[in-house]
Write an enzyme that holds these catalytic residues in place. Structure first.
Site, short mmCIF file in Angstrom:
data_model
loop_
_atom_site.label_atom_id
_atom_site.label_comp_id
_atom_site.label_asym_id
_atom_site.label_seq_id
_atom_site.Cartn_x
_atom_site.Cartn_y
_atom_site.Cartn_z
N ASP A 109 -88.98 12.51 24.11
CA ASP A 109 -87.94 12.65 25.13
C ASP A 109 -86.56 12.37 24.54
OD1 ASP A 109 -89.94 13.12 26.96
OD2 ASP A 109 -90.00 11.04 27.67
N1 URA Z 1 -94.35 9.57 26.22
C1 URA Z 1 -93.19 9.64 26.92
O1 URA Z 1 -93.18 9.36 28.12
N2 URA Z 1 -92.07 10.02 26.27
C2 URA Z 1 -92.03 10.31 24.95
O2 URA Z 1 -90.97 10.64 24.40
C3 URA Z 1 -93.23 10.23 24.22
C4 URA Z 1 -94.39 9.85 24.89
#
Ligand code: URA
Length: 250
Positions: A109
């Protein structure tokens, strides 16, 4: 291989641009300036420089990036800059064609930091991201509320996410402080860590990926920096085998 073709394969632009780089005296091999684009070179192990920057020929590119917060893992990001802007242009262009350049091995993310692999080897990307290969990914989490044993138990036992029938569970989970935990997943569903933590009544405030397989993010790789994966790094990921693959490689 001709030097102009080698430069093209490594992402230095069109064949014409690559020939131009040589003709302008911007390419050196073994400290010698080359002037002839058709000059044959032996690619394996070749160290060369383009406009003063040193490179080693790489048949396939495997690298790691210490992803900063505030970057999207997309080539065409929305609100935030792309992680690809953190890489030199040859890595973004190598191979030419529509699907040129290295690709992120899965996505993090925008606000997640840590270990992100990139490659132009489709088989490697598949092996690392396919759910059936169960590559363990380790996340360091800062939670908004204190984390208790009940929340850990539920993360290990499995929680149901709204768009999945089957519960998803942490392969491993441990407290590292009153508000911090380390969680290992062997799959990678959309926002999985954040949604799992929310499902047990808490909230992810910060998320950092510290390890994939047996490969940890090196302490000396600064935020926003990248480096090539070394043979030892690839071996650390190599435990990640397709269980249906013939071990003889046939
Ligand atoms: N899980 C998430 O919620 N975000 C990420 O970036 C990676 C795994």
């Amino acid at each position: 291989m001709q030097i102009q073709d080698l430069l093209f394969s490594q992402g230095f632009g069109t064949r014409r641009v690559c020939a131009g780089l040589v003709q302008q005296g911007l390419v050196q091999v073994n400290g010698q300036v080359l002037s002839e684009p058709a000059q044959p070179v032996q690619p394996q192990g070749l160290r060369y420089s383009v406009q003063g920057v040193q490179w080693l020929f790489q048949e396939r590119a495997y690298l790691m990036l210490h992803k900063p917060a505030g970057y999207e893992c997309s080539r065409k990001p929305g609100a935030w800059p792309s992680i690809y802007t953190l890489l030199p242009s040859p890595l973004r262009q190598r191979g030419g064609g529509a699907a040129a350049g290295v690709q992120a091995v899965g996505r993090l993310d925008q606000d997640t930091t840590g270990l992100l692999l990139l490659s132009d080897d489709g088989k490697f990307i598949h092996r690392m991201t396919s759910p059936r290969h169960h590559v363990p990914k380790v996340y360091e989490i800062v939670a908004r509320h204190p984390v208790d044993a009940r929340q850990l138990d539920r993360l290990l036992a499995g929680v149901v996410l709204e768009d999945h029938d089957q519960p998803v569970r942490a392969a491993d989970c441990m407290l590292t402080g009153s508000h911090t935990l380390r969680l290992t997943l062997t799959e990678g569903k959309y926002h999985q860590v954040k949604r799992m933590v929310a499902a047990v009544g808490n909230r992810v405030e910060q998320l950092h990926r510290s390890r994939m397989g047996d490969l940890s993010l090196p302490a000396d790789l600064a935020v926003g920096q990248w480096r090539w994966l070394e043979p030892g790094d690839l071996r650390a990921l190599d435990g990640v085998k397709d269980p249906t693959e013939d071990p003889t490689g046939q």
